[in-house]
Design a protein around this motif. Structure first.
Motif, PDB file in Angstrom:
ATOM      1  N   PHE A  10      -6.759  -0.781  -3.688  1.00  0.00           N
ATOM      2  CA  PHE A  10      -7.844  -1.621  -3.175  1.00  0.00           C
ATOM      3  C   PHE A  10      -7.266  -2.796  -2.402  1.00  0.00           C
ATOM      4  N   TRP A  50     -16.619  -3.597  -5.435  1.00  0.00           N
ATOM      5  CA  TRP A  50     -15.590  -2.670  -5.941  1.00  0.00           C
ATOM      6  C   TRP A  50     -15.775  -2.440  -7.436  1.00  0.00           C
ATOM      7  N   ASN A  63     -18.454   0.092  -8.271  1.00  0.00           N
ATOM      8  CA  ASN A  63     -18.254   1.414  -7.658  1.00  0.00           C
ATOM      9  C   ASN A  63     -18.810   1.490  -6.240  1.00  0.00           C
ATOM     10  N   GLY A  64     -18.651   0.404  -5.508  1.00  0.00           N
ATOM     11  CA  GLY A  64     -19.035   0.405  -4.099  1.00  0.00           C
ATOM     12  C   GLY A  64     -20.417  -0.130  -3.814  1.00  0.00           C
TER      13      GLY A  64
END
Length: 541
Positions: free
Chosen positions: A269, A341, A344-345
């Motif tokens: 990330f 993040w 989960n987006g």
């Protein structure tokens, strides 16, 4: 026998066993203490309120929720651990409940005993031999009261509307489990905005105080930003499988964009991926500015001057309220991305915007590199060789590519510059009658000298790391093993390794047999260890 005081708390009964429910003490704002069952979720303590009345709870879980809100379970805001509500009971509340039960039981027993003697007195009232006289009933002791305090950071989850409070920073809503770090940072931004407003409102006669307030506001932005990134990173580290390798101490890694990126790269990330080049440049400048304000009393130093074209060494760095707020707003963009993040987006329900357009700071023109007696063209060629190299040792330098890289220079000028580099032992040359330029290959000294300017890595610093690794070995140092241990790219490793083996007696250096490294390795004797130890000590000074 009845227990009138205990019955006030009765919630059920099983046979002769009374089931009690003691209401939890509340803070002045109506919240209750909670305590995470996860021993590693420091500081564990938080407070939980009700859902705000005006919030419309969605019928289904949103993508950002990890836990259905309203059910008798709680999410640890510091670690994400989910457990039954009772498992989050604060130790102070358990002690308080025992005190309340003890008080009620004592009052019931007191009444029961008094009643027993009253009954006995009535039964023996006609007796000539025994008289039982009871006094008045004693005034009951007041029910114990317990003080509960709200915490400094109070939040309302924007996914489920639950009101709660934590120490400083947490990750999740305790009701629905949605990441809430964007709310934490937004609160920091609001406080910074108030600080800037306060400083802007001071008169000219209080300019020093205004500068101090601005400096504190600016420093608070980076402190909150660093703490947020560090908290999320350590959470991710804690979530790894038990057999995962240990990580190095974080230290101040998140005060530096490059090192912070490396940390999050462990999890695939990049926290800065959403920023434009201009926003990243502004963020970089402000991080550097914070060091000047916090550690140099606001006086510009050489490191800061590299990032700001208008900075003058030894002069006070100006602080403008709008710049501080933009710094905070860019930090909020990064935090929003990290929050997404964690979900989960799924991004938080806030926008990424700044009050003013983001304009990258004007960079200072780099100072001309000066290396010994080399002329400007020779230095440019040395930098070009360093940048073009893929191995970092004994690279062949094609004549055609060299001439194409410097079309503004004549062949004679290039030949003179090449001769300069050869004279100072930066390259090896072999002349041919039929060619104007000789055959050229690079020497380790070229990379040791030019890499700090060309690649911003310094073999003279890296070699100290290699020295420490080698001194920890017994007799033989194998190059591939040493390279793997550093974790460096080949291009960075080779110049430092070449520098290292230059300190070893060449009779003990294992040359040949490899096209990737300057040598396969070397043997160590005690004399080599002494030389390497002293070599490393000199470079550390």
């Amino acid at each position: 026998m009845r227990f009138r005081n205990l019955e006030k708390y009765q919630r059920g009964k099983s046979g002769n066993t009374m089931e009690l429910g003691i209401p939890l003490p509340q803070t002045p704002d109506g919240r209750v203490y909670r305590y995470s069952p996860n021993e590693n979720a420091h500081p564990r303590h938080f407070v939980l309120g009700s859902r705000v009345p005006e919030f419309a709870l969605p019928e289904a879980m949103t993508p950002r929720m990890s836990h259905r809100p309203g059910i008798p379970e709680t999410v640890c805001p510091y670690s994400g651990v989910v457990a039954a509500d009772n498992d989050f009971t604060h130790p102070d509340d358990l002690a308080a409940a025992k005190k309340i039960v003890e008080h009620a039981a004592h009052a019931d027993m007191q009444e029961a005993i008094h009643g027993m003697f009253e009954d006995l007195g009535r039964k023996l009232s006609g007796s000539k031999f025994i008289k039982v006289k009871t006094g008045g009933r004693s005034a009951p002791k007041p029910v114990p009261r317990f003080l509960r305090s709200d915490l400094l950071r109070e939040l309302v989850c924007d996914e489920c509307g639950r009101d709660y409070g934590v120490f400083a920073i947490s990750l999740f809503c305790p009701d629905c489990g949605a990441p809430n770090i964007h709310l934490h940072f937004a609160r920091e931004v609001a406080l910074v905005r108030d600080q800037v407003k306060l400083a802007d409102g001071l008169g000219e006669d209080q300019s020093e105080l205004a500068y101090r307030l601005m400096g504190n506001a600016h420093e608070d932005v980076l402190t909150a930003f660093e703490a947020t990134l560090k908290t999320v990173y350590l959470y991710k580290v804690a979530m790894r499988p038990p057999e995962s390798p240990e990580v190095k101490a974080v230290g101040n890694a998140f005060q530096n964009i490059g090192r912070g990126r490396q940390r999050f790269a462990e999890f695939g990330f990049d926290p800065y991926a959403t920023l434009s080049a201009e926003a990243l440049a502004v963020l970089t400048l402000n991080i550097q500015k914070r060091h000047v304000i916090g550690h140099n009393l606001g006086v510009a130093d050489a490191a800061f001057a590299e990032h700001a074209a208008d900075a003058r060494l030894g002069e006070t760095v100006p602080l403008v309220g709008d710049d501080i707020l933009q710094f905070a707003e860019i930090g909020q963009m990064v935090v929003n991305g990290i929050d997404a993040w964690l979900a989960n987006g799924s991004p938080p329900p806030v926008g990424n915007a700044t009050t003013n357009p983001i304009v990258a700071p004007r960079a200072r023109e780099p100072a001309a590199v000066k290396i010994g007696e080399l002329g400007p063209l020779a230095i440019k060629i040395g930098l070009w060789i360093a940048r073009e190299s893929t191995h970092g040792y004994s690279d062949f330098i094609p004549e055609e590519e060299l001439l194409a890289a410097f079309p503004e220079a004549s062949v004679d000028e290039v030949a003179f510059a090449v001769a300069e580099l050869s004279t100072d032992d930066f390259i090896n040359t072999t002349s041919f009658i039929a060619k104007r330029l000789p055959r050229m290959t690079s020497n380790p000294s070229l990379y040791i000298t030019f890499d700090p300017y060309a690649l911003k890595t310094d073999p003279a610093v890296d070699v100290v790391t290699l020295v420490d690794m080698v001194l920890a070995k017994k007799e033989t140092a194998q190059v591939e093993e040493l390279h793997k241990e550093t974790g460096w790219p080949l291009r960075r490793f080779n110049p430092a390794f070449a520098y290292l083996i230059s300190q070893i007696d060449e009779r003990r250096v294992l040359k040949g047999g490899t096209n990737e490294y300057p040598a396969r390795g070397f043997y160590l004797v005690d004399q080599d260890r002494v030389e390497l130890h002293r070599f490393g000590s000199r470079l550390r000074r």
